[in-house]
Design a protein around this motif. Structure first.
Motif, PDB file in Angstrom:
ATOM      1  N   LEU A 187       1.727  -6.687  -5.736  1.00 42.56           N
ATOM      2  CA  LEU A 187       0.687  -5.726  -6.094  1.00 42.56           C
ATOM      3  C   LEU A 187       0.929  -4.369  -5.446  1.00 42.56           C
ATOM      4  O   LEU A 187       1.567  -4.267  -4.392  1.00 42.56           O
ATOM      5  CB  LEU A 187      -0.680  -6.259  -5.661  1.00 42.56           C
ATOM      6  N   LEU A 188       0.383  -3.332  -6.087  1.00 39.10           N
ATOM      7  CA  LEU A 188       0.449  -1.972  -5.553  1.00 39.10           C
ATOM      8  C   LEU A 188      -0.973  -1.451  -5.368  1.00 39.10           C
ATOM      9  O   LEU A 188      -1.829  -1.640  -6.233  1.00 39.10           O
ATOM     10  CB  LEU A 188       1.218  -1.051  -6.491  1.00 39.10           C
ATOM     11  N   ALA A 189      -1.228  -0.802  -4.227  1.00 39.49           N
ATOM     12  CA  ALA A 189      -2.550  -0.264  -3.941  1.00 39.49           C
ATOM     13  C   ALA A 189      -2.401   1.052  -3.181  1.00 39.49           C
ATOM     14  O   ALA A 189      -1.297   1.463  -2.814  1.00 39.49           O
ATOM     15  CB  ALA A 189      -3.372  -1.276  -3.152  1.00 39.49           C
ATOM     16  N   ASN A 190      -3.520   1.711  -2.919  1.00 38.01           N
ATOM     17  CA  ASN A 190      -3.558   3.089  -2.434  1.00 38.01           C
ATOM     18  C   ASN A 190      -3.543   3.181  -0.906  1.00 38.01           C
ATOM     19  O   ASN A 190      -4.315   2.529  -0.217  1.00 38.01           O
ATOM     20  CB  ASN A 190      -4.830   3.754  -2.978  1.00 38.01           C
ATOM     21  N   HIS A 191      -2.672   4.092  -0.422  1.00 32.63           N
ATOM     22  CA  HIS A 191      -2.559   4.355   1.022  1.00 32.63           C
ATOM     23  C   HIS A 191      -2.562   5.863   1.281  1.00 32.63           C
ATOM     24  O   HIS A 191      -1.998   6.328   2.263  1.00 32.63           O
ATOM     25  CB  HIS A 191      -1.258   3.720   1.530  1.00 32.63           C
ATOM     26  N   THR A 192      -3.220   6.587   0.362  1.00 31.67           N
ATOM     27  CA  THR A 192      -3.214   8.054   0.227  1.00 31.67           C
ATOM     28  C   THR A 192      -1.877   8.478  -0.377  1.00 31.67           C
ATOM     29  O   THR A 192      -0.897   7.730  -0.357  1.00 31.67           O
ATOM     30  CB  THR A 192      -3.456   8.843   1.533  1.00 31.67           C
ATOM     31  N   ARG A 236      -6.234   1.342   1.700  1.00 38.21           N
ATOM     32  CA  ARG A 236      -6.046   1.140   3.143  1.00 38.21           C
ATOM     33  C   ARG A 236      -5.852   2.482   3.824  1.00 38.21           C
ATOM     34  O   ARG A 236      -5.048   3.311   3.387  1.00 38.21           O
ATOM     35  CB  ARG A 236      -4.850   0.232   3.426  1.00 38.21           C
ATOM     36  N   TYR A 237      -6.585   2.681   4.901  1.00 34.07           N
ATOM     37  CA  TYR A 237      -6.495   3.916   5.675  1.00 34.07           C
ATOM     38  C   TYR A 237      -5.190   3.959   6.461  1.00 34.07           C
ATOM     39  O   TYR A 237      -4.871   3.015   7.181  1.00 34.07           O
ATOM     40  CB  TYR A 237      -7.653   3.995   6.666  1.00 34.07           C
ATOM     41  N   PRO A 238      -4.416   5.046   6.354  1.00 33.42           N
ATOM     42  CA  PRO A 238      -3.226   5.178   7.195  1.00 33.42           C
ATOM     43  C   PRO A 238      -3.588   5.073   8.671  1.00 33.42           C
ATOM     44  O   PRO A 238      -4.604   5.624   9.128  1.00 33.42           O
ATOM     45  CB  PRO A 238      -2.715   6.583   6.845  1.00 33.42           C
ATOM     46  N   PHE A 268       0.868  -1.176   0.000  1.00 29.41           N
ATOM     47  CA  PHE A 268       0.000   0.000   0.000  1.00 29.41           C
ATOM     48  C   PHE A 268       0.910   1.233   0.000  1.00 29.41           C
ATOM     49  O   PHE A 268       1.634   1.493   0.972  1.00 29.41           O
ATOM     50  CB  PHE A 268      -0.934  -0.023   1.203  1.00 29.41           C
ATOM     51  N   ALA A 269       0.879   1.950  -1.120  1.00 26.81           N
ATOM     52  CA  ALA A 269       1.892   2.965  -1.389  1.00 26.81           C
ATOM     53  C   ALA A 269       1.412   4.385  -1.120  1.00 26.81           C
ATOM     54  O   ALA A 269       0.226   4.701  -1.233  1.00 26.81           O
ATOM     55  CB  ALA A 269       2.351   2.852  -2.845  1.00 26.81           C
ATOM     56  N   ASN A 270       2.393   5.238  -0.807  1.00 26.36           N
ATOM     57  CA  ASN A 270       2.213   6.693  -0.697  1.00 26.36           C
ATOM     58  C   ASN A 270       3.062   7.341  -1.779  1.00 26.36           C
ATOM     59  O   ASN A 270       4.224   7.695  -1.542  1.00 26.36           O
ATOM     60  CB  ASN A 270       2.667   7.198   0.676  1.00 26.36           C
ATOM     61  N   PRO A 271       2.545   7.508  -2.990  1.00 30.44           N
ATOM     62  CA  PRO A 271       3.359   8.056  -4.082  1.00 30.44           C
ATOM     63  C   PRO A 271       3.945   9.427  -3.792  1.00 30.44           C
ATOM     64  O   PRO A 271       5.003   9.781  -4.336  1.00 30.44           O
ATOM     65  CB  PRO A 271       2.366   8.116  -5.252  1.00 30.44           C
ATOM     66  N   LEU A 316      -2.006  10.762   4.867  1.00 28.15           N
ATOM     67  CA  LEU A 316      -2.887  11.564   5.708  1.00 28.15           C
ATOM     68  C   LEU A 316      -3.706  10.654   6.622  1.00 28.15           C
ATOM     69  O   LEU A 316      -4.143   9.574   6.225  1.00 28.15           O
ATOM     70  CB  LEU A 316      -3.832  12.400   4.850  1.00 28.15           C
ATOM     71  N   VAL A 317      -3.929  11.121   7.841  1.00 26.27           N
ATOM     72  CA  VAL A 317      -4.730  10.386   8.822  1.00 26.27           C
ATOM     73  C   VAL A 317      -6.114  11.026   8.873  1.00 26.27           C
ATOM     74  O   VAL A 317      -6.240  12.226   9.131  1.00 26.27           O
ATOM     75  CB  VAL A 317      -4.054  10.415  10.210  1.00 26.27           C
ATOM     76  N   LEU A 318      -7.138  10.245   8.624  1.00 31.54           N
ATOM     77  CA  LEU A 318      -8.485  10.793   8.434  1.00 31.54           C
ATOM     78  C   LEU A 318      -8.983  11.604   9.623  1.00 31.54           C
ATOM     79  O   LEU A 318      -9.633  12.646   9.442  1.00 31.54           O
ATOM     80  CB  LEU A 318      -9.467   9.667   8.119  1.00 31.54           C
ATOM     81  N   SER A 319      -8.717  11.183  10.836  1.00 29.67           N
ATOM     82  CA  SER A 319      -9.194  11.924  12.011  1.00 29.67           C
ATOM     83  C   SER A 319      -8.604  13.325  12.105  1.00 29.67           C
ATOM     84  O   SER A 319      -9.143  14.188  12.804  1.00 29.67           O
ATOM     85  CB  SER A 319      -8.875  11.156  13.295  1.00 29.67           C
ATOM     86  N   GLN A 320      -7.500  13.570  11.378  1.00 25.05           N
ATOM     87  CA  GLN A 320      -6.790  14.846  11.503  1.00 25.05           C
ATOM     88  C   GLN A 320      -7.069  15.828  10.368  1.00 25.05           C
ATOM     89  O   GLN A 320      -6.603  16.969  10.410  1.00 25.05           O
ATOM     90  CB  GLN A 320      -5.284  14.574  11.581  1.00 25.05           C
ATOM     91  N   VAL A 321      -7.812  15.387   9.340  1.00 20.54           N
ATOM     92  CA  VAL A 321      -8.099  16.259   8.197  1.00 20.54           C
ATOM     93  C   VAL A 321      -9.566  16.130   7.806  1.00 20.54           C
ATOM     94  O   VAL A 321     -10.269  15.222   8.262  1.00 20.54           O
ATOM     95  CB  VAL A 321      -7.211  15.900   6.973  1.00 20.54           C
ATOM     96  N   SER A 322     -10.023  17.021   6.931  1.00 16.21           N
ATOM     97  CA  SER A 322     -11.412  16.953   6.465  1.00 16.21           C
ATOM     98  C   SER A 322     -11.582  15.802   5.478  1.00 16.21           C
ATOM     99  O   SER A 322     -10.613  15.339   4.862  1.00 16.21           O
ATOM    100  CB  SER A 322     -11.801  18.268   5.787  1.00 16.21           C
TER     101      SER A 322
END
Length: 342
Positions: A117-122, A158-160, A92-95, A126-132
């Protein structure tokens, strides 16, 4: 059974005479099986043996842990996974972390070329509780621009920090709806041994000049994750009544590169079979969306909580005090560390 015997009694005597004793015995046995209660679909023995696990790694590309160089790590990591029989893991990558300084693009390309495999990790972890919700989804979109061009991309997210919004239900639902609109599936985890915590402690010790017994570090890494897998296996059986394909959460670290083959062998010794990430996310577990007061943590914990499963639902080493005490005792003991570094 009484009806069956009445049916026999109504048969013509000439027909009955054709049966010898063995044939009549076989007939009665068949009738008893026909009217017997149905057996369970799977025996307990079969369920106990159905322990499957897939590997996932977060935060790619990730910085050095001070044990091996960033230039060396991808090859060491890939060689170790090949040796371990891990043919298809998911990263789960952070490009947004890719830069000339960390050689991140080449690292991800090497993982993909090896079949992982490569998939999305934002884009920027970013941590959802800390941003909109809006900012979070925009960062997801930015990562997708890069990831969709990669040959082994999967539309998984996947959520950070496994943070899905905490207690902010409106934010949780807004992002969940946004993921659905984008065709992104939840890249959940079911096993979490807090490898990031062990890495953090190792990096801190190395930077402060402390002795580290690498053999003890390997043993603690392996032991912790095997125990975490065994815990999640039992939690799944309590919460689901079956053994789903488990997804282990690890990170793209020096520790993983150095010890993943040892971990895989230890898991196999406990009866685990390593499977692909594709097989893991094809499990029916992925369709479950448990409703809990706090949106975070791993999927089995959420399911167990939502279903009111009693008993412990959290792995004992997923706690700062416990993890730190183990590191001090097992890794930083001066006599042990000195011996391990010879």
């Amino acid at each position: 059974m009484q009806d069956a015997f009445r049916s026999i009694g109504r048969l013509p005597w000439g027909y009955i005479a054709l049966f010898n004793l063995a044939a009549l015995t076989a007939f009665l046995l068949a009738m008893s099986l026909l009217f017997a209660p149905s057996a369970p679909v799977a025996s307990a023995a079969k369920i106990e043996g159905d322990k499957r696990i897939a590997f996932s790694f977060d935060d790619t590309p990730r910085g050095s842990g001070g044990l091996i160089s960033l230039e060396e790590r991808p090859k060491i990591f890939l060689d170790a996974m090949k040796k371990a029989g891990i043919r298809q893991a998911v990263f789960f990558a952070n490009p947004g972390r890719i830069s000339a300084g960390n050689n991140g693009a080449a690292t991800l390309a090497a993982y993909a070329e090896a079949g992982h495999l490569l998939a999305n990790h934002t884009n920027n972890h970013l941590v959802l509780s800390q941003v909109s919700a809006a900012r979070f989804l925009a960062d997801v979109d930015e990562a997708e621009k890069w990831l969709k061009k990669q040959p082994t991309y999967r539309p998984w997210f996947r959520y950070p920090q496994l943070d899905r919004g905490g207690r902010n239900k409106a934010k949780t639902e807004a992002v969940r709806a946004g993921m659905k609109e984008r065709g992104l599936r939840h890249g959940y985890v079911t096993i979490d041994g807090w490898d990031w915590k062990l890495e953090t402690q190792a990096v801190r010790a190395i930077k402060s000049g402390r002795n580290i017994d690498r053999n003890a570090l390997r043993d603690l890494y392996v032991e912790t994750h095997v125990k975490s897998a065994e815990f999640s296996d039992q939690l799944a059986r309590r919460a689901l009544g079956r053994a789903p394909v488990q997804v282990m959460l690890l990170h793209d670290t020096d520790l993983a590169a150095l010890y993943i083959d040892d971990l895989a062998e230890a898991l196999k010794a406990k009866g685990w079979t390593i499977v692909s990430a594709d097989e893991a996310y094809a499990d029916p577990l992925g369709a479950l969306s448990p409703k809990v007061d706090f949106a975070g943590g791993n999927k089995l914990q959420n399911i167990a909580t939502a279903r009111g499963i009693t008993g412990n639902r959290w792995f004992e080493r997923n706690e700062d005090k416990t993890a730190e005490a183990l590191f001090r005792e097992r890794i930083l003991g001066s006599k042990v560390a000195a011996a391990g570094n010879k």
